[in-house]
Design a protein around this motif. Structure first.
Motif, PDB file in Angstrom:
ATOM      1  N   VAL A   8       0.985  -1.205   0.012  1.00  0.00           N
ATOM      2  CA  VAL A   8       0.036   0.065  -0.118  1.00  0.00           C
ATOM      3  C   VAL A   8       0.790   1.242  -0.001  1.00  0.00           C
ATOM      4  O   VAL A   8       1.622   1.379   0.751  1.00  0.00           O
ATOM      5  CB  VAL A   8      -1.025   0.085   1.248  1.00  0.00           C
ATOM      6  CG1 VAL A   8      -1.828   1.293   1.356  1.00  0.00           C
ATOM      7  CG2 VAL A   8      -1.714  -1.176   1.216  1.00  0.00           C
ATOM      8  N   GLY A  30      -6.821  -7.036   5.840  1.00  0.00           N
ATOM      9  CA  GLY A  30      -7.654  -6.035   5.920  1.00  0.00           C
ATOM     10  C   GLY A  30      -8.132  -5.314   7.148  1.00  0.00           C
ATOM     11  O   GLY A  30      -8.596  -4.161   7.255  1.00  0.00           O
ATOM     12  N   ARG A  33      -7.158  -1.979   7.825  1.00  0.00           N
ATOM     13  CA  ARG A  33      -7.517  -1.197   6.929  1.00  0.00           C
ATOM     14  C   ARG A  33      -9.107  -0.615   7.265  1.00  0.00           C
ATOM     15  O   ARG A  33      -9.945  -0.715   6.490  1.00  0.00           O
ATOM     16  CB  ARG A  33      -7.431  -1.390   5.515  1.00  0.00           C
ATOM     17  CG  ARG A  33      -5.949  -1.568   5.175  1.00  0.00           C
ATOM     18  CD  ARG A  33      -5.944  -1.770   3.625  1.00  0.00           C
ATOM     19  NE  ARG A  33      -5.560  -0.402   3.024  1.00  0.00           N
ATOM     20  CZ  ARG A  33      -5.492  -0.458   1.687  1.00  0.00           C
ATOM     21  NH1 ARG A  33      -5.526  -1.170   0.796  1.00  0.00           N
ATOM     22  NH2 ARG A  33      -5.854   1.017   1.162  1.00  0.00           N
ATOM     23  N   ASN A  39      -7.003   5.181   9.231  1.00  0.00           N
ATOM     24  CA  ASN A  39      -6.715   4.006   9.990  1.00  0.00           C
ATOM     25  C   ASN A  39      -5.041   3.964  10.115  1.00  0.00           C
ATOM     26  O   ASN A  39      -4.457   4.682   9.468  1.00  0.00           O
ATOM     27  CB  ASN A  39      -7.184   2.678   9.194  1.00  0.00           C
ATOM     28  CG  ASN A  39      -6.895   2.506   7.806  1.00  0.00           C
ATOM     29  OD1 ASN A  39      -5.582   2.716   7.358  1.00  0.00           O
ATOM     30  ND2 ASN A  39      -7.590   2.604   6.932  1.00  0.00           N
ATOM     31  N   VAL A  41      -2.926   2.002   8.102  1.00  0.00           N
ATOM     32  CA  VAL A  41      -2.060   2.180   6.969  1.00  0.00           C
ATOM     33  C   VAL A  41      -2.162   3.578   6.620  1.00  0.00           C
ATOM     34  O   VAL A  41      -1.157   3.740   5.978  1.00  0.00           O
ATOM     35  CB  VAL A  41      -3.019   0.989   6.309  1.00  0.00           C
ATOM     36  CG1 VAL A  41      -2.311   1.328   4.941  1.00  0.00           C
ATOM     37  CG2 VAL A  41      -2.990  -0.543   6.776  1.00  0.00           C
ATOM     38  N   ASP A  42      -3.258   4.232   6.473  1.00  0.00           N
ATOM     39  CA  ASP A  42      -3.391   5.540   6.091  1.00  0.00           C
ATOM     40  C   ASP A  42      -2.490   6.298   7.039  1.00  0.00           C
ATOM     41  O   ASP A  42      -1.555   7.047   6.278  1.00  0.00           O
ATOM     42  CB  ASP A  42      -4.811   6.068   6.323  1.00  0.00           C
ATOM     43  CG  ASP A  42      -5.762   5.650   5.490  1.00  0.00           C
ATOM     44  OD1 ASP A  42      -5.490   4.987   4.592  1.00  0.00           O
ATOM     45  OD2 ASP A  42      -6.732   5.536   5.923  1.00  0.00           O
TER      46      ASP A  42
END
Length: 167
Positions: A8, A30, A33, A39, A41-42
């Motif tokens: 990602v 997931g 995410r 989240n 990951v972001d």
């Protein structure tokens, strides 16, 4: 066993170390995410990290299979680390690991199988699992009752109904 590794990235190339995220048993990558405004990951991507999500043999996206933490420690996590290193050209990575992924990943680390991981953040459990008295009581009394009505709670991937044993 064929497993999955998802990269990602944001709109700009990564400027910081790769980070491998490893889920627990019975979920998928997931889980990192979540459908929330921001989240983990972001947040990592926004800070310039090259984010990698590992789906190891305990993922619900992998066909049901008999697995052990030893297998994950010996095969899955070291292979994921090697793949991230090969794809990124990095010589070191960081890892954020959850639940049984933590236990098996720490087994890899303690066995010297992932020496390129210089930072490991584990969540929920790690190497030494202590089950609190309240959790032991729930396992002993609540699971047998619930398993009569909720067959999908069976962690043995459909090999038979969950049978709780006294602790």
């Amino acid at each position: 066993m064929r497993l999955r590794l998802v990269n990602v990235r944001g709109p700009a190339p990564p400027t910081r170390a790769p980070v491998l995220l490893v889920h627990g048993a019975g979920v998928r990558s997931g889980v990192f995410r979540a459908p929330v405004p921001a989240n983990i990951v972001d947040a990592l991507v926004a800070r310039g990290h090259d984010v990698w999500l590992e789906d190891w043999r305990a993922s619900i996206d992998v066909p049901p299979n008999p697995w052990t933490l030893d297998q994950a420690a010996k095969y899955d996590h070291p292979a994921a680390v090697r793949a991230v290193l090969a794809e990124t050209g990095a010589d070191r990575i960081k890892a954020i690991i959850h639940c049984q992924g933590s236990t098996s990943f720490m087994m890899s680390a303690c066995a010297g199988l992932v020496p390129q991981v210089d930072t490991i953040i584990t969540n929920a459990v790690s190497l030494h699992t202590l089950v609190p008295a309240w959790s032991r009581a729930k396992l002993r009394y609540a699971v047998p009752v619930a398993s009569r009505f909720l067959s999908y709670l069976d962690p043995s991937w459909g090999t038979g109904r969950l049978r709780a044993r006294p602790a």
